[in-house]
Design a protein around this motif. Structure first.
Motif, PDB file in Angstrom:
ATOM      1  N   TYR A 218     -18.205   0.613  76.996  1.00  0.00           N
ATOM      2  CA  TYR A 218     -18.640   0.755  75.599  1.00  0.00           C
ATOM      3  C   TYR A 218     -19.153   2.170  75.384  1.00  0.00           C
ATOM      4  CZ  TYR A 218     -21.597   0.490  71.461  1.00  0.00           C
ATOM      5  OH  TYR A 218     -22.184   0.735  70.247  1.00  0.00           O
ATOM      6  N   VAL A 219     -18.583   2.850  74.397  1.00  0.00           N
ATOM      7  CA  VAL A 219     -19.018   4.203  74.043  1.00  0.00           C
ATOM      8  C   VAL A 219     -19.662   4.146  72.657  1.00  0.00           C
ATOM      9  CG1 VAL A 219     -18.316   6.593  73.690  1.00  0.00           C
ATOM     10  CG2 VAL A 219     -17.110   5.182  75.368  1.00  0.00           C
ATOM     11  N   PRO A 220     -20.958   4.399  72.551  1.00  0.00           N
ATOM     12  CA  PRO A 220     -21.634   4.313  71.250  1.00  0.00           C
ATOM     13  C   PRO A 220     -21.119   5.352  70.261  1.00  0.00           C
ATOM     14  CG  PRO A 220     -23.217   4.348  73.066  1.00  0.00           C
ATOM     15  CD  PRO A 220     -21.887   4.720  73.632  1.00  0.00           C
ATOM     16  N   LEU A 221     -21.282   5.080  68.985  1.00  0.00           N
ATOM     17  CA  LEU A 221     -20.898   6.004  67.938  1.00  0.00           C
ATOM     18  C   LEU A 221     -21.600   7.340  68.137  1.00  0.00           C
ATOM     19  CD1 LEU A 221     -19.568   6.497  65.110  1.00  0.00           C
ATOM     20  CD2 LEU A 221     -21.738   5.785  64.130  1.00  0.00           C
ATOM     21  N   GLY A 222     -20.833   8.430  68.014  1.00  0.00           N
ATOM     22  CA  GLY A 222     -21.420   9.753  68.105  1.00  0.00           C
ATOM     23  C   GLY A 222     -21.593  10.273  69.512  1.00  0.00           C
ATOM     24  N   TRP A 223     -21.204   9.481  70.517  1.00  0.00           N
ATOM     25  CA  TRP A 223     -21.384   9.890  71.907  1.00  0.00           C
ATOM     26  C   TRP A 223     -20.157  10.694  72.344  1.00  0.00           C
ATOM     27  CZ3 TRP A 223     -25.635   9.147  74.988  1.00  0.00           C
ATOM     28  CH2 TRP A 223     -25.500   9.481  76.333  1.00  0.00           C
TER      29      TRP A 223
ATOM     30  N   ALA B 149     -22.209 -11.979  57.938  1.00  0.00           N
ATOM     31  CA  ALA B 149     -21.014 -12.661  57.417  1.00  0.00           C
ATOM     32  C   ALA B 149     -19.907 -11.643  57.138  1.00  0.00           C
ATOM     33  CB  ALA B 149     -21.371 -13.429  56.141  1.00  0.00           C
ATOM     34  N   HIS B 150     -20.293 -10.462  56.667  1.00  0.00           N
ATOM     35  CA  HIS B 150     -19.334  -9.381  56.410  1.00  0.00           C
ATOM     36  C   HIS B 150     -18.640  -8.982  57.712  1.00  0.00           C
ATOM     37  CE1 HIS B 150     -17.608  -5.672  54.918  1.00  0.00           C
ATOM     38  NE2 HIS B 150     -18.357  -4.941  55.713  1.00  0.00           N
ATOM     39  N   LYS B 151     -19.411  -8.851  58.783  1.00  0.00           N
ATOM     40  CA  LYS B 151     -18.830  -8.508  60.085  1.00  0.00           C
ATOM     41  C   LYS B 151     -17.828  -9.565  60.526  1.00  0.00           C
ATOM     42  CE  LYS B 151     -20.138  -9.996  63.742  1.00  0.00           C
ATOM     43  NZ  LYS B 151     -19.677 -11.048  64.713  1.00  0.00           N
ATOM     44  N   GLU B 152     -18.168 -10.835  60.343  1.00  0.00           N
ATOM     45  CA  GLU B 152     -17.267 -11.915  60.738  1.00  0.00           C
ATOM     46  C   GLU B 152     -15.951 -11.835  59.972  1.00  0.00           C
ATOM     47  OE1 GLU B 152     -17.450 -14.032  63.139  1.00  0.00           O
ATOM     48  OE2 GLU B 152     -19.448 -13.449  63.798  1.00  0.00           O
TER      49      GLU B 152
ATOM     50  N   GLY C  41     -11.786  -0.806  68.626  1.00  0.00           N
ATOM     51  CA  GLY C  41     -13.049  -0.632  67.918  1.00  0.00           C
ATOM     52  C   GLY C  41     -12.915  -0.882  66.432  1.00  0.00           C
ATOM     53  N   ILE C  42     -14.027  -1.209  65.815  1.00  0.00           N
ATOM     54  CA  ILE C  42     -14.113  -1.299  64.358  1.00  0.00           C
ATOM     55  C   ILE C  42     -14.963  -0.131  63.901  1.00  0.00           C
ATOM     56  CG2 ILE C  42     -15.068  -2.612  62.429  1.00  0.00           C
ATOM     57  CD1 ILE C  42     -14.335  -5.146  63.816  1.00  0.00           C
ATOM     58  N   ASP C  43     -14.437   0.670  62.996  1.00  0.00           N
ATOM     59  CA  ASP C  43     -15.170   1.846  62.525  1.00  0.00           C
ATOM     60  C   ASP C  43     -16.373   1.387  61.713  1.00  0.00           C
ATOM     61  OD1 ASP C  43     -16.084   4.194  61.290  1.00  0.00           O
ATOM     62  OD2 ASP C  43     -14.088   5.087  61.413  1.00  0.00           O
ATOM     63  N   THR C  44     -17.526   1.384  62.338  1.00  0.00           N
ATOM     64  CA  THR C  44     -18.729   0.852  61.695  1.00  0.00           C
ATOM     65  C   THR C  44     -19.149   1.670  60.477  1.00  0.00           C
ATOM     66  OG1 THR C  44     -20.068   2.075  63.314  1.00  0.00           O
ATOM     67  CG2 THR C  44     -19.594  -0.234  63.790  1.00  0.00           C
TER      68      THR C  44
ATOM     69  N   THR D  45     -23.511   0.003  59.617  1.00  0.00           N
ATOM     70  CA  THR D  45     -24.513   0.876  60.221  1.00  0.00           C
ATOM     71  C   THR D  45     -25.884   0.569  59.625  1.00  0.00           C
ATOM     72  OG1 THR D  45     -24.394   2.650  58.569  1.00  0.00           O
ATOM     73  CG2 THR D  45     -22.778   2.703  60.361  1.00  0.00           C
ATOM     74  N   LEU D  46     -26.915   1.104  60.261  1.00  0.00           N
ATOM     75  CA  LEU D  46     -28.271   0.910  59.764  1.00  0.00           C
ATOM     76  C   LEU D  46     -28.426   1.521  58.373  1.00  0.00           C
ATOM     77  CD1 LEU D  46     -31.025  -0.278  60.576  1.00  0.00           C
ATOM     78  CD2 LEU D  46     -31.632   1.975  61.495  1.00  0.00           C
ATOM     79  N   ALA D  47     -27.724   2.626  58.118  1.00  0.00           N
ATOM     80  CA  ALA D  47     -27.793   3.264  56.799  1.00  0.00           C
ATOM     81  C   ALA D  47     -27.235   2.343  55.716  1.00  0.00           C
ATOM     82  CB  ALA D  47     -27.021   4.585  56.814  1.00  0.00           C
ATOM     83  N   HIS D  48     -26.128   1.657  56.015  1.00  0.00           N
ATOM     84  CA  HIS D  48     -25.545   0.725  55.042  1.00  0.00           C
ATOM     85  C   HIS D  48     -26.483  -0.456  54.802  1.00  0.00           C
ATOM     86  CE1 HIS D  48     -21.760   2.797  56.238  1.00  0.00           C
ATOM     87  NE2 HIS D  48     -21.433   2.575  54.981  1.00  0.00           N
ATOM     88  N   LEU D  49     -27.088  -0.947  55.889  1.00  0.00           N
ATOM     89  CA  LEU D  49     -28.012  -2.065  55.751  1.00  0.00           C
ATOM     90  C   LEU D  49     -29.207  -1.670  54.894  1.00  0.00           C
ATOM     91  CD1 LEU D  49     -28.866  -4.938  56.481  1.00  0.00           C
ATOM     92  CD2 LEU D  49     -29.825  -4.051  58.615  1.00  0.00           C
TER      93      LEU D  49
END
Length: 212
Positions: A11-16, A138-141, A49-52, A58-62
């Motif tokens: 797993y490679v985190p976003l931005g890594w 639910a959106h993720k699902e 991957g799913i482009d979060t 992402t936390l910003a969207h939440l």
């Protein structure tokens, strides 16, 4: 550095920042750095991957969705965040194999407090926050379900191409549904206008090719 063997997942985190290479084994088991003999095994890897950022996970969207849902000011100048704050805002929501959304209620409220202390006196309620966290789950699902169908049984046939186009449309509708649930009605209408414009362009291209 690490070497992935058959069956391994990384797993490679976003931005890594990262770089990949396919080494070959020298005689005796050592790793080589150039070319390979024809009798050496071929190695391939698959990136999934799913482009979060694109799909609102992402936390910003939440944060944006929560403040909008609660009827509070939601604008935020991302350029004013320091590096830590920016990458924190772009962190993926811990759904799926990352978790089941544990701690997101606390995480998004803490993010607002840390980056926008002026909003501390009027934060969304825990009840509203938990509801919005559930909406994003639910959106993720929906996104995972659509992409699972989109990539299942893919080949070079026309049917696969049609399925890809239909799935792209479903993804757009999923984003519109998220917008309708937590964002303003104006947002939903603007997003659907973009979807309709995209459909019109696709239809025009299809008709042009059929005439040609």
């Amino acid at each position: 550095d690490c070497v992935l063997e058959e069956g391994d997942v990384l797993y490679v985190p976003l931005g890594w920042a990262h770089e990949t290479a396919t080494p070959f084994l020298e005689e005796g088991g050592g790793r080589g750095s150039s070319g390979r003999d024809e009798d050496q095994p071929v190695s391939i890897h698959l990136t999934l991957g799913i482009d979060t950022v694109v799909w609102g996970l992402t936390l910003a969207h939440l944060r944006f969705g929560l403040l909008s849902y609660a009827g509070l000011p939601y604008s935020l100048d991302m350029s004013k965040l320091d590096d830590e704050g920016y990458f924190r805002s772009m962190s993926a929501l811990n759904y799926g194999f990352l978790g089941e959304g544990e701690g997101l209620t606390e995480a998004v409220l803490a993010f607002i407090k840390d980056t926008e202390p002026e909003k501390t006196k009027k934060l969304p309620s825990i009840k509203d926050t938990e509801k919005v966290v559930g909406i994003f789950a639910a959106h993720k699902e929906r996104l995972v379900s659509i992409q699972r169908r989109m990539y299942a049984g893919v080949d070079q046939s026309d049917e696969s191409m049609v399925k890809a186009v239909e799935s792209a449309r479903e993804l757009d509708l999923a984003m519109a549904k998220l917008g309708a649930a937590v964002f303003s009605d104006t947002f939903r209408k603007q997003y659907m206008k973009k979807v309709e414009d995209s459909d019109a362009k696709l239809k025009a291209v299809s008709e042009s090719k059929s005439k040609g």
